[in-house]
Design a protein around this motif. Structure first.
Motif, PDB file in Angstrom:
ATOM      1  N   ARG A   1       0.862  -1.182   0.000  1.00 51.83           N
ATOM      2  CA  ARG A   1       0.000   0.000   0.000  1.00 51.83           C
ATOM      3  C   ARG A   1       0.895   1.225   0.000  1.00 51.83           C
ATOM      4  NH1 ARG A   1      -1.185   1.263   5.942  1.00 51.83           N
ATOM      5  NH2 ARG A   1       0.140  -0.253   6.985  1.00 51.83           N
ATOM      6  N   LEU A   2       0.333   2.331  -0.385  1.00 52.57           N
ATOM      7  CA  LEU A   2       1.058   3.594  -0.433  1.00 52.57           C
ATOM      8  C   LEU A   2       0.582   4.496   0.694  1.00 52.57           C
ATOM      9  CD1 LEU A   2       0.906   4.306  -4.272  1.00 52.57           C
ATOM     10  CD2 LEU A   2       2.772   3.254  -2.977  1.00 52.57           C
TER      11      LEU A   2
ATOM     12  N   VAL B   1       4.657   0.321   1.466  1.00 47.58           N
ATOM     13  CA  VAL B   1       4.637  -0.477   2.698  1.00 47.58           C
ATOM     14  C   VAL B   1       4.063  -1.855   2.390  1.00 47.58           C
ATOM     15  CG1 VAL B   1       3.717  -0.555   5.053  1.00 47.58           C
ATOM     16  CG2 VAL B   1       4.313   1.643   4.018  1.00 47.58           C
ATOM     17  N   ASP B   2       4.715  -2.897   2.917  1.00 45.64           N
ATOM     18  CA  ASP B   2       4.203  -4.257   2.684  1.00 45.64           C
ATOM     19  C   ASP B   2       3.129  -4.602   3.707  1.00 45.64           C
ATOM     20  OD1 ASP B   2       5.495  -5.021   5.053  1.00 45.64           O
ATOM     21  OD2 ASP B   2       6.953  -6.306   4.075  1.00 45.64           O
ATOM     22  N   GLY B   3       2.591  -5.801   3.616  1.00 42.74           N
ATOM     23  CA  GLY B   3       1.503  -6.239   4.484  1.00 42.74           C
ATOM     24  C   GLY B   3       1.861  -6.298   5.952  1.00 42.74           C
ATOM     25  N   ARG B   4       3.162  -6.416   6.262  1.00 40.61           N
ATOM     26  CA  ARG B   4       3.608  -6.452   7.666  1.00 40.61           C
ATOM     27  C   ARG B   4       3.864  -5.068   8.228  1.00 40.61           C
ATOM     28  NH1 ARG B   4       8.735  -9.974   6.874  1.00 40.61           N
ATOM     29  NH2 ARG B   4       8.754  -8.587   5.104  1.00 40.61           N
ATOM     30  N   GLY B   5       3.758  -4.047   7.363  1.00 38.59           N
ATOM     31  CA  GLY B   5       3.999  -2.682   7.815  1.00 38.59           C
ATOM     32  C   GLY B   5       5.422  -2.209   7.610  1.00 38.59           C
ATOM     33  N   LEU B   6       6.263  -3.004   6.929  1.00 38.92           N
ATOM     34  CA  LEU B   6       7.645  -2.612   6.672  1.00 38.92           C
ATOM     35  C   LEU B   6       7.720  -1.721   5.437  1.00 38.92           C
ATOM     36  CD1 LEU B   6       9.420  -6.046   7.228  1.00 38.92           C
ATOM     37  CD2 LEU B   6       9.288  -4.118   8.806  1.00 38.92           C
ATOM     38  N   VAL B   7       8.481  -0.650   5.541  1.00 38.01           N
ATOM     39  CA  VAL B   7       8.660   0.254   4.410  1.00 38.01           C
ATOM     40  C   VAL B   7       9.667  -0.376   3.452  1.00 38.01           C
ATOM     41  CG1 VAL B   7       9.405   2.545   3.676  1.00 38.01           C
ATOM     42  CG2 VAL B   7       8.121   2.271   5.808  1.00 38.01           C
ATOM     43  N   LEU B   8       9.234  -0.580   2.206  1.00 35.72           N
ATOM     44  CA  LEU B   8      10.096  -1.175   1.184  1.00 35.72           C
ATOM     45  C   LEU B   8      10.867  -0.114   0.417  1.00 35.72           C
ATOM     46  CD1 LEU B   8       7.588  -3.759  -0.304  1.00 35.72           C
ATOM     47  CD2 LEU B   8       9.270  -4.112   1.514  1.00 35.72           C
ATOM     48  N   GLY B   9      10.275   1.041   0.254  1.00 34.84           N
ATOM     49  CA  GLY B   9      10.915   2.104  -0.514  1.00 34.84           C
ATOM     50  C   GLY B   9       9.989   3.286  -0.668  1.00 34.84           C
ATOM     51  N   HIS B  10      10.304   4.122  -1.659  1.00 36.79           N
ATOM     52  CA  HIS B  10       9.516   5.320  -1.912  1.00 36.79           C
ATOM     53  C   HIS B  10       9.110   5.407  -3.372  1.00 36.79           C
ATOM     54  CE1 HIS B  10      11.534   7.121   1.773  1.00 36.79           C
ATOM     55  NE2 HIS B  10      10.248   7.144   2.027  1.00 36.79           N
TER      56      HIS B  10
END
Length: 87
Positions: A22-23, A34-43
């Motif tokens: 999600r963004l 942000v992935d499903g676990r709430g970790l920021v993957l990037g911008h």
């Protein structure tokens, strides 16, 4: 247990292919991916406007403690997929 669904902020790009992410708005033309676990993957950053709108993708590189520019794309889906597949 409760599930809270966030409404996307106005102007947030619609993702039609990217699943499980999600963004979240971080600035006027910048979103955290942000992935499903709430970790920021990037911008994801919007560049330009109208027919010239592109999206820049970048990913955090922990060893260097800096962001790596992954490129510019004509669709938000392509940019987000680049970030998710660059893991």
């Amino acid at each position: 247990m409760s599930l809270i669904l966030e409404e996307p902020a106005p102007g947030t790009p619609n993702l039609s292919r990217a699943r499980g992410v999600r963004l979240i708005r971080a600035a006027p033309a910048l979103w955290r991916i942000v992935d499903g676990r709430g970790l920021v993957l990037g911008h994801l950053r919007a560049i330009g406007q109208g027919a010239q709108l592109r999206y820049s993708a970048r990913r955090f590189h922990a060893p260097s403690r800096a962001f790596l520019e992954l490129g510019e794309f004509w669709s938000a889906d392509d940019a987000v997929e680049c970030v998710t597949f660059s893991r």
